[in-house]
Each structure stands twice: as C-alpha cells, then as structure tokens.
Motif scaffolding. Structure first.
Motif, short mmCIF file in Angstrom:
data_model
loop_
_atom_site.label_atom_id
_atom_site.label_comp_id
_atom_site.label_asym_id
_atom_site.label_seq_id
_atom_site.Cartn_x
_atom_site.Cartn_y
_atom_site.Cartn_z
N TYR A 24 -1.54 54.97 -12.52
CA TYR A 24 -0.24 54.93 -13.18
C TYR A 24 0.69 55.93 -12.51
O TYR A 24 0.24 56.96 -12.00
CB TYR A 24 -0.36 55.29 -14.67
CG TYR A 24 -1.21 54.34 -15.49
CD1 TYR A 24 -0.62 53.46 -16.39
CD2 TYR A 24 -2.60 54.33 -15.35
CE1 TYR A 24 -1.40 52.59 -17.15
CE2 TYR A 24 -3.38 53.45 -16.10
CZ TYR A 24 -2.78 52.59 -17.00
OH TYR A 24 -3.54 51.74 -17.75
N LEU A 25 1.99 55.64 -12.54
CA LEU A 25 3.00 56.52 -11.94
C LEU A 25 3.99 56.93 -13.01
O LEU A 25 4.41 56.12 -13.83
CB LEU A 25 3.72 55.79 -10.80
CG LEU A 25 2.83 55.21 -9.70
CD1 LEU A 25 3.65 54.33 -8.77
CD2 LEU A 25 2.15 56.31 -8.93
N ALA A 37 0.00 50.66 -12.04
CA ALA A 37 0.72 50.29 -10.82
C ALA A 37 -0.24 49.96 -9.68
O ALA A 37 0.17 49.41 -8.67
CB ALA A 37 1.65 51.42 -10.39
N MET A 38 -1.50 50.33 -9.84
CA MET A 38 -2.48 50.10 -8.78
C MET A 38 -3.88 50.02 -9.36
O MET A 38 -4.10 50.41 -10.51
CB MET A 38 -2.38 51.19 -7.72
CG MET A 38 -2.69 52.59 -8.24
SD MET A 38 -2.16 53.90 -7.12
CE MET A 38 -0.55 54.31 -7.84
N GLN A 39 -4.80 49.55 -8.55
CA GLN A 39 -6.16 49.35 -9.03
C GLN A 39 -7.12 49.52 -7.86
O GLN A 39 -6.83 49.18 -6.73
CB GLN A 39 -6.27 47.93 -9.60
CG GLN A 39 -7.60 47.60 -10.24
CD GLN A 39 -7.56 46.24 -10.89
OE1 GLN A 39 -6.73 45.97 -11.75
NE2 GLN A 39 -8.44 45.35 -10.47
N ILE A 53 -0.79 46.82 -6.21
CA ILE A 53 -2.21 46.75 -6.52
C ILE A 53 -2.98 46.31 -5.29
O ILE A 53 -2.71 45.24 -4.74
CB ILE A 53 -2.46 45.81 -7.69
CG1 ILE A 53 -1.79 46.40 -8.94
CG2 ILE A 53 -3.93 45.57 -7.91
CD1 ILE A 53 -2.25 45.83 -10.23
N PRO A 54 -3.94 47.13 -4.82
CA PRO A 54 -4.67 46.80 -3.60
C PRO A 54 -5.82 45.86 -3.87
O PRO A 54 -6.25 45.69 -5.00
CB PRO A 54 -5.19 48.16 -3.14
CG PRO A 54 -5.42 48.88 -4.43
CD PRO A 54 -4.36 48.40 -5.39
N VAL A 75 -2.92 52.48 -0.46
CA VAL A 75 -2.04 51.71 -1.31
C VAL A 75 -0.64 51.75 -0.74
O VAL A 75 0.00 52.78 -0.76
CB VAL A 75 -2.02 52.27 -2.74
CG1 VAL A 75 -1.15 51.43 -3.63
CG2 VAL A 75 -3.43 52.34 -3.30
N THR A 76 -0.17 50.65 -0.20
CA THR A 76 1.18 50.58 0.34
C THR A 76 1.78 49.24 -0.01
O THR A 76 1.08 48.26 -0.27
CB THR A 76 1.20 50.75 1.87
OG1 THR A 76 0.33 49.79 2.46
CG2 THR A 76 0.76 52.15 2.27
#
Length: 394
Positions: free
Chosen positions: A123-124, A142-144, A173-174, A181-182
C-alpha cells in the motif's frame, strides 16, 4: 500459507504478517501445539513479541533502502480469530522517489522445508505515524508479491513528489515472483505530484493475474490435503461409475462452495480446531458406513452435509491469503475454482483405477480394504486434532 500487508508512508513502513497457529508454532521458542499462544495474557503476548519474535525476525527479515539496512521492530502480536498477526514497523527510512526498497523475507522456509508461501500486498500513503495502520482498511493495495523460498526478495520503487522534469517510477501489481515494481512501459516525465493512473487494460490484466494465482493455490491446496483426498476416496469407492459419482461430486461441490464463500468473507466464523476435528469425524463416518452397507444410498446427501464442514476447512487456509481488500470476492471464487479443478484431477485418476481393480478383485473386497485403511487414518486424525496429539506427520 500466510499473508502480509506493507504500507509505505512518509519515512516509515508499517506492516503486519498473518500466520495461523500451525505456522506460528514452528518459530523457535514457541511452545508446540495447535495454538502455541492460546490463553496467554496481554503481558505474556508482549513478552512473546519481544523475547521470541523480535530475535527471529532480526535473523529472517531485512529491509534496505538504496543498499542501507534499517531495523525491523516487532510492535506487537495480536489474535484475529484463527489467525495471529505480527505487527512490525521500520522507522526513519527515507523512502525517497526512485530509490529501491528491498524486503528480504526468509521466515519459516527452513522450518517447513521450503513449503511456506506468503502472499504480500503493498500500500502507498502520504500518512504518517499510526495513521498508516488505517490505510489497510480504507485503501486498495497498489502492488502484490508472493514470497517463496525461490523468490524471497521483493524490490519496490516507492513513488512520491518529484520535481518537474524528473523521471519517476509509479507502481503497479507485478506478476508472481517478479523482483521489481514499475509501471508498464518504464519511467515517464511527469509534473510535480502527478502519477499516471492504470489503464483499464492494465486493470483487467491485474484481475486476471490475481485470479490465475488463486486458481493455482486452490489446486495446490486440494492436491496436498490428505484428509480431503481420503474423504473423496471414501465417498466414491462404493460407486466407482461416473453416473453414480456425478451427483456425489455435485453435492459436495455445492456444499463446500457455500461455506467457503461465507467463511472466507468472514460472514460465518468457526473455531479451526472444531472444524479440523469435524473433518476427521466425517472421514471416519463415511468409511464405517462403507464397511457395513454394501450400497450407500443417498450418498449425495452425506456428501452435501459433510461438504459444508470441509468448506470451512478450505476457508481457514484462504483467510490467510486475502488480507488485501482489492479483488477479494474474485480471489475467493478463483480459489474455489482451483479446488474444483483439483477434485476433478483426483476423480480423473481414481475412477479408472477403481474400474481396473474391479476387473481383477471383487469390488466389495476393494471397498472393505480401502474403507478400513481410510477409517483408521481418520480415527488417528480425530485423536490428533481433538486431543493435540502428534501421531502422524500428515
């Protein structure tokens, strides 16, 4: 299986790691048993966090930014029903835009012979202090990332305020096991505080990737669940034809789908020890019925009733993984699809084998031999789960 959530804020990271009692007891210093901290007072829980968990995480978990390590502090250990949550924090970490943050997670790999898996959500937030903890409840991840023994390093590029004309990396999410993560397409020149929102296509790709991951987890769970496999074999060994098995499969699937959804979404909650014991009893019951009844009439009804119990067992695993708020319902449904696919694999292998054996041995002898073995196994599980014994390592 376990889950974790990581919130990257201003100069601080707050995270929690969710582990079931069976995983928690693997940690050095924890007492052995189905629930290693059951009945402990708040003061004793704080002592466990300080004297047992902190040294363990010091050795097994590290957080670095741009190559510099920052200490990970265990704040507390709390109970959330059938899951224990280890709250941790990393203080005074800059989290500057464009500088890599690396999380190296090695918890429980050695203790489980590299079988442990932790599904992490990121989370951000621009929040500070304790306000970061509320981000988990009101914001989507926001990502995993999935921590495994073969992929235990998660590298994140935190976004933030950038000067005009500065290249910054946003977050998406990668794929499972992807190290960094980009944003797809790389970095981009943006004005101050601006970020490129994900496209609808990226959103659908994210949903499909998440669904595929949970389908695989469902297949892995049913194929490694010896008690569920034993129950399925006991159900169909008296009716090895597809016509007879079809209503049994349908009833079992419908039943455990109901309780899996309700329990995983926390609409219904049962004690895990009670559920696991009931699953063992269901195995014994069906095996004994096979021994004394040559034809199990209305077997579909038995499958439905006990399928409700097995659904709670599936959910106890899934609850450790759906700690993120995004895609929650699709994750539960995808996991259930994976369970169904795993069951079909079992039946696809089992039915031809039973038909082959029936041509060599009297079907009644096959039923008695298989049911006696399954009944004995189920009885041992009843003793283990009901009285905290350790008779088998299954």
């Amino acid at each position: 299986m376990g889950g974790s959530r990581w919130c990257f804020g201003r100069n601080r990271i707050v995270a929690n790691i969710d582990l079931g009692p069976s995983l928690l007891q693997f940690i050095k210093g924890m007492k052995k048993g189905r629930d290693p901290v059951e009945g402990l007072s708040d003061e004793q829980m704080r002592q466990v966090a300080t004297e047992i968990l902190q040294p363990y995480l010091d050795a097994k978990l590290s957080v670095t930014e741009d190559g510099r390590a920052y200490p990970v502090k265990v704040d507390r250990l709390v109970s959330n029903g059938n899951v224990y949550t280890i709250w941790i924090s990393v203080e005074r970490i800059p989290l500057d835009p464009g500088r890599l943050v690396t999380i190296d997670y090695k918890l429980l790999f050695d203790e489980t012979q590299n079988a442990h898996m932790n599904l992490a959500y990121g989370y951000l937030s621009e929040a500070t202090g304790d306000a970061l903890k509320s981000v988990f409840d009101f914001s989507p991840p926001a990502m995993q990332f999935t921590f495994e023994s073969s992929s235990h390093v998660w590298t994140v590029v935190p976004p933030g305020t950038a000067k005009i004309g500065t290249k910054v990396a946003s977050t998406a999410i990668p794929a499972r096991g992807e190290p960094s993560v980009t944003l797809p397409g790389g970095t981009a020149t943006m004005p101050a505080t601006a970020q490129t929102p994900p496209s609808p296509r990226s959103r659908w790709s994210e949903i499909l990737a998440n669904a595929g991951r949970f389908v695989l987890l469902g297949i892995e769970h049913i194929l490694s669940g010896y008690d569920h496999i034993a129950f399925l074999v006991a159900l169909v060994v008296v009716a090895p034809s597809f016509k007879a098995v079809l209503p049994i499969i349908t009833a079992f699937t419908a039943a455990h789908s109901i309780t899996l959804l309700l329990s995983a979404l926390r609409m219904i909650s049962l004690d895990s020890r009670l559920v696991e014991s009931a699953i063992a009893v269901s195995i014994c019951y069906v095996a004994v019925e096979n021994l004394f009844r040559k034809k199990a009439t209305r077997r579909w009804l038995v499958a439905f009733c006990f399928g409700l119990v097995h659904g709670f067992g599936f959910a106890s695993v899934l609850q450790n993984l759906i700690v993120g708020r995004a895609n929650l319902v699709s994750s539960v449904v995808s996991f259930n699809v994976g369970v169904e696919l795993g069951q079909l694999m079992i039946f696809a292998a089992l039915l031809p084998l039973l038909r082959l054996l029936a041509g060599l041995i009297a079907p009644r002898k096959i039923t008695i031999a298989a049911s006696a073995a399954i009944g004995l196994l189920g009885f041992i599980w009843v003793l283990e789960r009901g009285f905290d014994l350790s008779l088998l390592r299954l």
